[in-house]
Design a protein around this motif. Structure first.
Motif, PDB file in Angstrom:
ATOM      1  N   ILE A 145      39.009  10.340 -17.859  1.00  0.00           N
ATOM      2  CA  ILE A 145      38.124   9.852 -18.810  1.00  0.00           C
ATOM      3  C   ILE A 145      37.834   8.034 -18.944  1.00  0.00           C
ATOM      4  O   ILE A 145      37.209   7.744 -19.523  1.00  0.00           O
ATOM      5  CB  ILE A 145      38.238  10.317 -20.437  1.00  0.00           C
ATOM      6  N   CYS A 146      39.114   7.607 -18.019  1.00  0.00           N
ATOM      7  CA  CYS A 146      38.766   6.132 -17.881  1.00  0.00           C
ATOM      8  C   CYS A 146      40.018   5.833 -17.001  1.00  0.00           C
ATOM      9  O   CYS A 146      41.069   6.413 -16.456  1.00  0.00           O
ATOM     10  CB  CYS A 146      39.343   5.491 -19.220  1.00  0.00           C
ATOM     11  N   GLY A 147      39.280   4.726 -16.249  1.00  0.00           N
ATOM     12  CA  GLY A 147      40.413   4.433 -14.836  1.00  0.00           C
ATOM     13  C   GLY A 147      40.244   3.032 -14.627  1.00  0.00           C
ATOM     14  O   GLY A 147      38.988   2.431 -15.021  1.00  0.00           O
ATOM     15  N   GLY A 148      40.733   2.401 -13.631  1.00  0.00           N
ATOM     16  CA  GLY A 148      40.779   1.144 -13.226  1.00  0.00           C
ATOM     17  C   GLY A 148      41.783   0.442 -12.898  1.00  0.00           C
ATOM     18  O   GLY A 148      42.778   1.362 -12.258  1.00  0.00           O
ATOM     19  N   GLY A 149      41.698  -0.747 -12.350  1.00  0.00           N
ATOM     20  CA  GLY A 149      42.862  -1.425 -11.800  1.00  0.00           C
ATOM     21  C   GLY A 149      42.633  -2.686 -11.314  1.00  0.00           C
ATOM     22  O   GLY A 149      41.512  -3.408 -11.492  1.00  0.00           O
ATOM     23  N   ARG A 150      43.564  -3.231 -10.462  1.00  0.00           N
ATOM     24  CA  ARG A 150      43.527  -4.716  -9.819  1.00  0.00           C
ATOM     25  C   ARG A 150      42.858  -4.724  -8.775  1.00  0.00           C
ATOM     26  O   ARG A 150      43.355  -3.942  -7.795  1.00  0.00           O
ATOM     27  CB  ARG A 150      44.902  -5.241 -10.012  1.00  0.00           C
ATOM     28  N   TYR A 151      42.005  -5.769  -8.469  1.00  0.00           N
ATOM     29  CA  TYR A 151      41.497  -5.790  -6.977  1.00  0.00           C
ATOM     30  C   TYR A 151      41.633  -7.419  -6.571  1.00  0.00           C
ATOM     31  O   TYR A 151      40.760  -8.084  -7.485  1.00  0.00           O
ATOM     32  CB  TYR A 151      40.063  -5.412  -7.144  1.00  0.00           C
ATOM     33  N   ASP A 152      42.282  -7.653  -5.676  1.00  0.00           N
ATOM     34  CA  ASP A 152      42.501  -9.103  -5.104  1.00  0.00           C
ATOM     35  C   ASP A 152      41.349  -9.702  -4.276  1.00  0.00           C
ATOM     36  O   ASP A 152      41.403 -10.870  -3.906  1.00  0.00           O
ATOM     37  CB  ASP A 152      43.747  -9.326  -4.624  1.00  0.00           C
ATOM     38  N   ASN A 153      40.531  -8.664  -3.622  1.00  0.00           N
ATOM     39  CA  ASN A 153      39.976  -9.073  -2.312  1.00  0.00           C
ATOM     40  C   ASN A 153      38.547  -8.787  -2.378  1.00  0.00           C
ATOM     41  O   ASN A 153      37.684  -9.054  -1.521  1.00  0.00           O
ATOM     42  CB  ASN A 153      40.574  -8.202  -0.998  1.00  0.00           C
ATOM     43  N   LEU A 154      38.047  -8.134  -3.744  1.00  0.00           N
ATOM     44  CA  LEU A 154      36.640  -7.662  -3.436  1.00  0.00           C
ATOM     45  C   LEU A 154      35.856  -8.667  -3.320  1.00  0.00           C
ATOM     46  O   LEU A 154      34.606  -8.664  -2.646  1.00  0.00           O
ATOM     47  CB  LEU A 154      36.462  -7.018  -4.823  1.00  0.00           C
ATOM     48  N   THR A 155      35.857  -9.992  -3.952  1.00  0.00           N
ATOM     49  CA  THR A 155      34.856 -11.000  -4.020  1.00  0.00           C
ATOM     50  C   THR A 155      34.697 -11.699  -2.559  1.00  0.00           C
ATOM     51  O   THR A 155      33.947 -12.223  -2.177  1.00  0.00           O
ATOM     52  CB  THR A 155      35.011 -12.234  -4.847  1.00  0.00           C
ATOM     53  N   GLY A 156      35.959 -11.243  -1.773  1.00  0.00           N
ATOM     54  CA  GLY A 156      36.226 -12.235  -0.634  1.00  0.00           C
ATOM     55  C   GLY A 156      35.159 -11.488   0.551  1.00  0.00           C
ATOM     56  O   GLY A 156      34.688 -12.048   1.014  1.00  0.00           O
ATOM     57  N   VAL A 157      34.735 -10.200   0.060  1.00  0.00           N
ATOM     58  CA  VAL A 157      33.889  -9.665   1.282  1.00  0.00           C
ATOM     59  C   VAL A 157      32.599 -10.297   0.954  1.00  0.00           C
ATOM     60  O   VAL A 157      31.686 -10.062   1.940  1.00  0.00           O
ATOM     61  CB  VAL A 157      33.742  -8.133   1.117  1.00  0.00           C
ATOM     62  N   PHE A 158      32.357 -11.165  -0.145  1.00  0.00           N
ATOM     63  CA  PHE A 158      30.900 -11.484  -0.440  1.00  0.00           C
ATOM     64  C   PHE A 158      30.994 -12.955  -0.033  1.00  0.00           C
ATOM     65  O   PHE A 158      30.275 -14.066  -0.347  1.00  0.00           O
ATOM     66  CB  PHE A 158      30.515 -11.290  -1.840  1.00  0.00           C
ATOM     67  N   GLY A 159      32.207 -13.605   0.413  1.00  0.00           N
ATOM     68  CA  GLY A 159      32.273 -14.970   0.762  1.00  0.00           C
ATOM     69  C   GLY A 159      33.026 -15.932  -0.102  1.00  0.00           C
ATOM     70  O   GLY A 159      33.148 -17.019  -0.270  1.00  0.00           O
ATOM     71  N   LEU A 160      33.815 -15.270  -1.309  1.00  0.00           N
ATOM     72  CA  LEU A 160      34.364 -16.184  -2.347  1.00  0.00           C
ATOM     73  C   LEU A 160      35.927 -15.442  -2.117  1.00  0.00           C
ATOM     74  O   LEU A 160      36.149 -14.663  -2.984  1.00  0.00           O
ATOM     75  CB  LEU A 160      33.916 -15.962  -3.610  1.00  0.00           C
ATOM     76  N   ASP A 161      36.735 -16.170  -1.453  1.00  0.00           N
ATOM     77  CA  ASP A 161      38.200 -15.702  -1.256  1.00  0.00           C
ATOM     78  C   ASP A 161      39.157 -16.268  -2.574  1.00  0.00           C
ATOM     79  O   ASP A 161      38.800 -17.143  -3.056  1.00  0.00           O
ATOM     80  CB  ASP A 161      38.954 -16.380   0.005  1.00  0.00           C
ATOM     81  N   GLY A 162      40.252 -15.526  -2.618  1.00  0.00           N
ATOM     82  CA  GLY A 162      41.191 -16.254  -3.489  1.00  0.00           C
ATOM     83  C   GLY A 162      40.940 -15.849  -5.232  1.00  0.00           C
ATOM     84  O   GLY A 162      41.331 -16.674  -5.879  1.00  0.00           O
ATOM     85  N   VAL A 163      39.973 -14.744  -5.381  1.00  0.00           N
ATOM     86  CA  VAL A 163      39.565 -14.930  -6.846  1.00  0.00           C
ATOM     87  C   VAL A 163      40.119 -13.294  -7.178  1.00  0.00           C
ATOM     88  O   VAL A 163      39.657 -12.403  -6.661  1.00  0.00           O
ATOM     89  CB  VAL A 163      38.030 -14.936  -7.003  1.00  0.00           C
ATOM     90  N   SER A 164      41.095 -13.298  -7.980  1.00  0.00           N
ATOM     91  CA  SER A 164      41.491 -11.901  -8.297  1.00  0.00           C
ATOM     92  C   SER A 164      40.866 -11.340  -9.453  1.00  0.00           C
ATOM     93  O   SER A 164      40.474 -12.077 -10.598  1.00  0.00           O
ATOM     94  CB  SER A 164      43.138 -11.815  -8.640  1.00  0.00           C
ATOM     95  N   GLY A 165      40.757 -10.100  -9.713  1.00  0.00           N
ATOM     96  CA  GLY A 165      40.047  -9.380 -10.947  1.00  0.00           C
ATOM     97  C   GLY A 165      40.884  -8.144 -11.340  1.00  0.00           C
ATOM     98  O   GLY A 165      41.657  -7.580 -10.377  1.00  0.00           O
TER      99      GLY A 165
END
Length: 461
Positions: free
Chosen positions: A317-337
């Motif tokens: 009923i809820c989920g999630g997690g840490r993603y370090d590389n997601l913005t990198g595929v759009f050209g913005l590296d080094g931004v963790s979420g």
């Protein structure tokens, strides 16, 4: 000629007034908690470019994307000579440029990159919107459903994971759902893949493990074997799957079992720090380390979270997690979420099964003013003006039909109060307030009405 009965697509639903009221209660509760923790609202389009969506959810996720045909002559981009040789996936890349969003996280990452110069980091946002997946409809699984997301991007601190767990705990406490919060770390799963000698098949491993609760250990082992995992690597995996003990004991055992994996040790260190933070304050739902939790989405890189209802058999009923590389595929590296997503539709099903909607008003309208004909219209409109000035939801029955029919309408709509002001009462400057649940009636003067309404009727919030 027979007329075909209208219907809606499988995996979608209509919502009646009472269902919308109950769903709004869920949305409002979640939204209040998000705001309490300082998250800002955001909305993105229902459709995204396929280039934004493809490759972010793994092979299985890509298959579940709803694709939108190009406008106009969408077949013009396809060479007729090649149509017979193409599979549906190849053809869709030629005739479809857009798709309905699969989740809210990837569009959020796209938004961050696109608006990077306007955003103050770390950026905390919440988003409550529908998403679409071409999945097989079944109990608790729909093709169109709402997600309620909260994400922090631009910070590596594990305090963010801690805060998101506090948000989860607060939401389910307010909704009165007994929940279990399961936590793992993708780095630990990477470590397991390394020590069993299957690092190259990490995605296959997590996809199989993610189905463990649904299909059972025997089916998972067979799935791994079918995917090409050796018998020895499967045997080395079993002690991890059978890991037992409390959180501290599990982490201690994992530290020994993953001694040879530096990535695995990083994951263990992160979880030790996170579980230490949970000691700062009491939680209604105690977080539990579950080494079999995999969360199959490709973009997760650190802590992963999943929540189940204790008292109802249903998916997460809820989920999630840490993603370090997601913005990198759009050209913005080094931004963790890091972020979480509440499944509002499954939460609704859980609350329905547990009868947790009993205290929620069945009607928005608090007061129905009955219609006694043209002679009473002016007087009744004045009463309605008073009610609405006090933010009390009210309405006038539009037609001067029999009293019995008007009362039946109020009863069917579950409107708690009706006001009756016939010609004789108006001449005496009186009106009658009837409580529908008890049948009690009370006469008051027009001058007393405002103070009476303020003290007896519920205001709109």
């Amino acid at each position: 000629m027979s007329v075909q009965k209208p219907s809606i697509p499988k995996g979608t639903r209509d919502f009646s007034a009472i269902e919308v009221i109950r769903r709004d209660f869920i949305f409002d509760t979640i939204k209040q908690v998000f705001r309490l923790f300082g998250y800002q609202p955001l909305e993105t389009p229902a459709m995204e470019n396929l280039s934004t969506l493809l490759g972010k959810y793994g092979e299985e996720g890509d298959k579940l994307l709803f694709r939108i045909l190009n406008s106009g002559d969408f077949m013009s981009a396809a060479d007729g000579r090649d149509l017979n040789s193409m599979n549906s996936s190849e053809l869709s890349t030629l005739i479809c440029e857009k798709g309905l969003r699969y989740d809210l996280t990837v569009p959020f990452a796209r938004y961050v990159v696109q608006h990077r110069n306007e955003i103050v980091f770390p950026f905390k946002r919440y988003q409550i919107q529908p998403v679409w997946r071409a999945d097989r409809p079944q109990k608790g699984r729909y093709r169109e459903f709402f997600q309620c997301d909260a994400d922090v991007i631009g910070s590596d601190s594990l305090l963010n994971e801690y805060e998101l767990v506090r948000i989860i705990d607060e939401v389910f406490k307010r909704l009165r759902i007994n929940a279990v919060i399961k936590i793992n770390n993708r780095k630990i799963l990477t470590g397991i893949a390394e020590v069993i000698g299957e690092h190259e098949r990490f995605q296959d491993l997590t996809t199989a493990i993610d189905k463990l609760e649904k299909t059972g250990i025997e089916d998972v082992m067979k799935d791994l074997s079918d995917r090409g995992f050796s018998a020895s690597s499967i045997d080395r995996l079993k002690p991890f799957i059978n890991l037992s003990g409390n959180n501290s004991e599990k982490l201690a055992k994992l530290s020994e079992m993953l001694e040879a994996s530096s990535e695995g040790q990083k994951g263990i260190g992160e979880l030790k720090e996170l579980f230490a933070l949970f000691g700062f304050g009491p939680l209604s739902s105690e977080p539990e380390l579950d080494i079999t939790l995999a969360r199959g989405l490709n973009y997760y890189t650190g802590a992963i979270i999943e929540v189940k209802a204790k008292d109802v058999v249903i998916g997460s009923i809820c989920g999630g997690g840490r993603y370090d590389n997601l913005t990198g595929v759009f050209g913005l590296d080094g931004v963790s979420g890091v972020g979480i997503s509440f499944g509002a539709d499954r939460i609704y099903d859980v609350m329905s099964q547990l009868n947790l909607f009993e205290d929620i008003e069945a009607s928005i309208t608090q007061v129905l003013v009955l219609n006694f004909g043209p002679a009473s219209t002016r007087f009744c409109q004045q009463l309605l003006d008073v009610l609405r000035s006090l933010s009390i939801v009210s309405e006038l029955y539009p037609d001067p039909v029999k009293l019995k029919k008007q009362l039946a309408y109020a009863d069917a709509r579950k409107i708690p109060y009706v006001i009756m002001a016939g010609e004789d009462e108006i001449k005496q400057n009186l009106l009658t307030v009837k409580t529908m649940s008890t049948g009690e009636q009370r006469k008051i003067t027009a001058e007393e009405f405002a103070s009476f309404a303020e003290s007896h009727f519920r205001r709109m919030t």
